[in-house]
Design a protein around this motif. Structure first.
Motif, short mmCIF file in Angstrom:
data_model
loop_
_atom_site.label_atom_id
_atom_site.label_comp_id
_atom_site.label_asym_id
_atom_site.label_seq_id
_atom_site.Cartn_x
_atom_site.Cartn_y
_atom_site.Cartn_z
N LEU A 268 0.83 -0.80 0.19
CA LEU A 268 -0.03 -0.57 -0.18
C LEU A 268 0.42 1.13 -0.19
O LEU A 268 0.75 1.97 -0.88
CB LEU A 268 -1.71 -0.07 1.19
N LEU A 269 1.82 0.98 0.37
CA LEU A 269 2.60 2.22 0.65
C LEU A 269 3.43 2.13 -0.18
O LEU A 269 4.33 3.76 -0.34
CB LEU A 269 3.13 2.59 2.95
N GLY A 270 4.21 1.39 -0.52
CA GLY A 270 5.33 1.34 -1.82
C GLY A 270 6.86 1.59 -1.34
O GLY A 270 7.22 1.28 -0.04
N PRO A 271 7.06 2.43 -2.07
CA PRO A 271 8.75 3.25 -2.12
C PRO A 271 8.93 3.61 -0.76
O PRO A 271 9.58 3.23 0.14
CB PRO A 271 9.04 3.25 -2.55
N ARG A 272 7.54 3.73 -0.46
CA ARG A 272 7.77 5.05 1.01
C ARG A 272 8.34 3.98 2.51
O ARG A 272 9.18 4.11 3.30
CB ARG A 272 6.52 5.99 1.61
N PHE A 273 7.31 3.19 2.67
CA PHE A 273 7.16 1.39 3.20
C PHE A 273 8.82 1.36 3.55
O PHE A 273 9.64 0.96 4.90
CB PHE A 273 7.00 0.49 2.95
N ALA A 274 9.55 0.98 2.63
CA ALA A 274 11.05 0.54 2.85
C ALA A 274 11.62 1.82 3.27
O ALA A 274 12.77 1.61 3.96
CB ALA A 274 11.75 0.55 1.30
N THR A 275 11.73 2.95 2.73
CA THR A 275 11.96 4.42 3.41
C THR A 275 12.16 4.26 4.65
O THR A 275 12.85 4.49 5.03
CB THR A 275 12.00 5.45 1.78
N TYR A 276 10.90 4.38 5.23
CA TYR A 276 10.62 4.15 6.42
C TYR A 276 11.11 3.75 7.11
O TYR A 276 11.51 3.40 7.68
CB TYR A 276 8.89 4.15 6.47
N GLY A 277 11.65 2.57 6.91
CA GLY A 277 12.03 1.55 7.43
C GLY A 277 13.22 1.35 7.72
O GLY A 277 14.20 1.40 8.38
N LYS A 278 13.86 1.77 6.63
CA LYS A 278 15.58 2.18 6.39
C LYS A 278 15.80 2.83 7.84
O LYS A 278 16.46 2.90 8.51
CB LYS A 278 15.91 2.61 5.32
N TYR A 279 15.23 4.31 8.04
CA TYR A 279 15.60 5.21 7.98
C TYR A 279 15.00 4.21 10.04
O TYR A 279 15.82 5.02 11.22
CB TYR A 279 15.07 6.31 8.28
N ALA A 280 13.57 4.31 10.34
CA ALA A 280 13.51 3.50 11.50
C ALA A 280 14.49 2.46 12.01
O ALA A 280 14.34 2.60 13.93
CB ALA A 280 12.04 3.15 11.68
N LYS A 281 15.09 1.85 11.76
CA LYS A 281 16.15 0.45 12.17
C LYS A 281 17.01 1.53 12.58
O LYS A 281 17.70 1.35 13.82
CB LYS A 281 16.34 -0.24 11.27
N LYS A 282 17.60 2.51 12.01
CA LYS A 282 18.72 3.57 12.23
C LYS A 282 18.29 4.19 13.96
O LYS A 282 19.39 4.28 14.68
CB LYS A 282 19.59 4.59 11.77
N VAL A 283 17.04 4.44 13.82
CA VAL A 283 16.49 5.32 15.61
C VAL A 283 16.08 4.27 15.97
O VAL A 283 16.51 4.69 17.62
CB VAL A 283 15.78 6.24 14.99
N VAL A 284 14.94 3.42 15.82
CA VAL A 284 14.41 2.51 16.80
C VAL A 284 15.33 0.94 16.59
O VAL A 284 15.31 0.52 15.65
CB VAL A 284 13.04 2.52 16.54
N PRO A 285 15.57 0.61 18.01
CA PRO A 285 15.63 -0.55 17.85
C PRO A 285 14.74 -1.96 16.74
O PRO A 285 14.22 -1.34 17.26
CB PRO A 285 16.09 -0.99 19.31
N ASN A 286 15.41 -2.67 17.09
CA ASN A 286 14.15 -3.73 16.43
C ASN A 286 13.56 -4.44 17.13
O ASN A 286 11.97 -4.87 17.10
CB ASN A 286 15.37 -5.26 15.46
N SER A 287 14.01 -4.68 18.53
CA SER A 287 13.07 -5.61 19.42
C SER A 287 11.90 -4.17 19.58
O SER A 287 10.66 -4.71 20.26
CB SER A 287 13.89 -5.51 21.12
N PHE A 288 12.12 -2.84 20.07
CA PHE A 288 10.56 -2.76 19.88
C PHE A 288 10.23 -2.09 18.78
O PHE A 288 8.99 -1.91 19.59
CB PHE A 288 11.38 -0.13 20.01
N PHE A 289 10.50 -2.41 18.01
CA PHE A 289 9.49 -2.52 16.91
C PHE A 289 9.19 -3.87 16.72
O PHE A 289 7.24 -3.76 16.77
CB PHE A 289 10.54 -2.76 15.18
#
Length: 373
Positions: A68-89
């Motif tokens: 649904l989000l398309g390329p934006r989902f991958a972009t958000y996920g890429k930056y989110a992993k740098k800021v938010v730990p995977n366990s929190f996600f």
């Protein structure tokens, strides 16, 4: 007070009519599925295991969100992993699915007591309890199938359909557990509900998601082609996705060879046909997927048919006893008959021997008289 009682009665009447119609619709769908699919033997799930595989609802929900989000989902996920730990996600995702389970539990608790038979659930025997469970299963079967109508919304409908099917599936698990007096409550109940879903065969969900995603992408392409032309839209799609580029070029080449101008094709009838196709596919797959959930839940919560098995065993043993006694009587009668026949034959032989002796004695006396003369 009078207005409130009238309103309450009206709500109950509407609820009863809705449940009855859903039961009829679910029974029809169940009959169609029984004719078109092979019968399956469902296995009970040993709830409470610590180790169980992740349910496909979670995986397909994340995939539908990504599509649904398309390329934006991958972009958000890429930056989110740098800021938010995977366990929190992961914790956030678990919390979201736990809230869906709580919503399904509350829905089942609101709706189930409205069923008049549930008031006397403790006094129901196995047959009556099974009949109530069948009606509830048909209600949920109809609700899940109706969720296929979200295919009219394209890609957003894909995510909505997945979440709706998950909600109805959890509602089914909670309601059938309550009917068979094995209610699922609290956080442990949520864990058990998802554990049951993970043991159901939901592999067809992947097929459904792929088909609906393809139809959604096609509908979006045709919508854009109305403004920019199909030729340009295929070219843009090929530039965005290298895997699609080859097929887009082939379509363009074939059209040029045949002499068809892609931009002049009227696509309105195709745009109307695709949503209807998505609805049919969604309803078909949803009815089969909810059948898997119902089958596993019935096998897990319903009591085993021990009485029937015991009755069959008892009948077999009694029949064996009867056959054994009958065969012994027959054997005894045969022995007696053989014995009587032997006795009769012996008596007949004795009588024959006596008559022979009498004849030989008479012949001896006759010869002696001749000699004396």
């Amino acid at each position: 007070m009078a207005k409130r009682s009238i309103l309450s009665k009206s709500i109950k009447t509407v609820g009863s009519l809705t449940r009855n119609n859903l039961e009829r619709m679910g029974a029809i769908i169940d009959g169609v599925n029984a004719k078109t699919s092979k019968p399956r033997q469902y296995k009970a799930v040993n709830l409470g295991d610590e180790d169980y595989q992740q349910d496909l609802f979670r995986e397909q929900t994340l995939k539908a969100t990504q599509q649904l989000l398309g390329p934006r989902f991958a972009t958000y996920g890429k930056y989110a992993k740098k800021v938010v730990p995977n366990s929190f996600f992961q914790t956030t995702v678990d919390g979201a699915f736990a809230q869906i389970a709580k919503l399904a539990s509350n829905w089942s608790q609101i709706d189930l007591p409205s069923e008049h038979r549930f008031a006397n659930i403790a006094s129901l025997d196995d047959e009556e309890r099974y009949a109530l469970a069948t009606d509830i299963a048909n209600q949920n079967r109809a609700l899940a199938t109706i969720g296929g109508l979200t295919g009219l919304a394209g890609l957003p409908g894909l995510l909505a359909d997945t979440l709706w099917l998950l909600l109805v599936s959890l509602r089914t698990v909670y309601q059938l557990a309550a009917v068979y007096n094995k209610p699922l409550t609290g956080s442990q109940g949520i864990k058990m509900a998802y554990e049951l879903l993970s043991n159901a065969d939901l592999s067809k969900m992947q097929e459904k998601q792929a088909l609906l995603a393809g139809i959604g992408i096609g509908k979006g392409l045709l919508d854009n082609a109305q403004n920019s032309g199909l030729h340009n839209e295929l070219k843009n799609l090929g530039l965005k996705n290298k895997n699609v580029n080859f097929y887009a070029e082939q379509v363009d080449n074939i059209a040029s060879q045949v002499g068809i101008d892609l931009d002049q094709i009227n696509l309105s009838w195709v745009r109307r046909f695709l949503p209807a196709t998505a609805v049919v596919i969604g309803m078909h797959y949803n009815s089969q997927l909810i059948d898997e959930v119902i089958g596993v839940a019935q096998a897990t919560f319903a009591p085993e048919a021990k009485l029937a098995n015991r009755a069959i065993t008892d009948d077999s043993s009694s029949e064996a006893k009867v056959d054994k006694s009958a065969s012994s009587d027959d054997q005894e009668g045969t022995d007696n008959h053989t014995k009587d026949s032997t006795t009769e034959d012996k008596d007949g032989t004795d009588e024959k021997d006596e008559s022979s002796n009498s004849s030989s004695s008479a012949a001896t006396d006759k010869s002696a008289d001749k000699q004396s003369k």
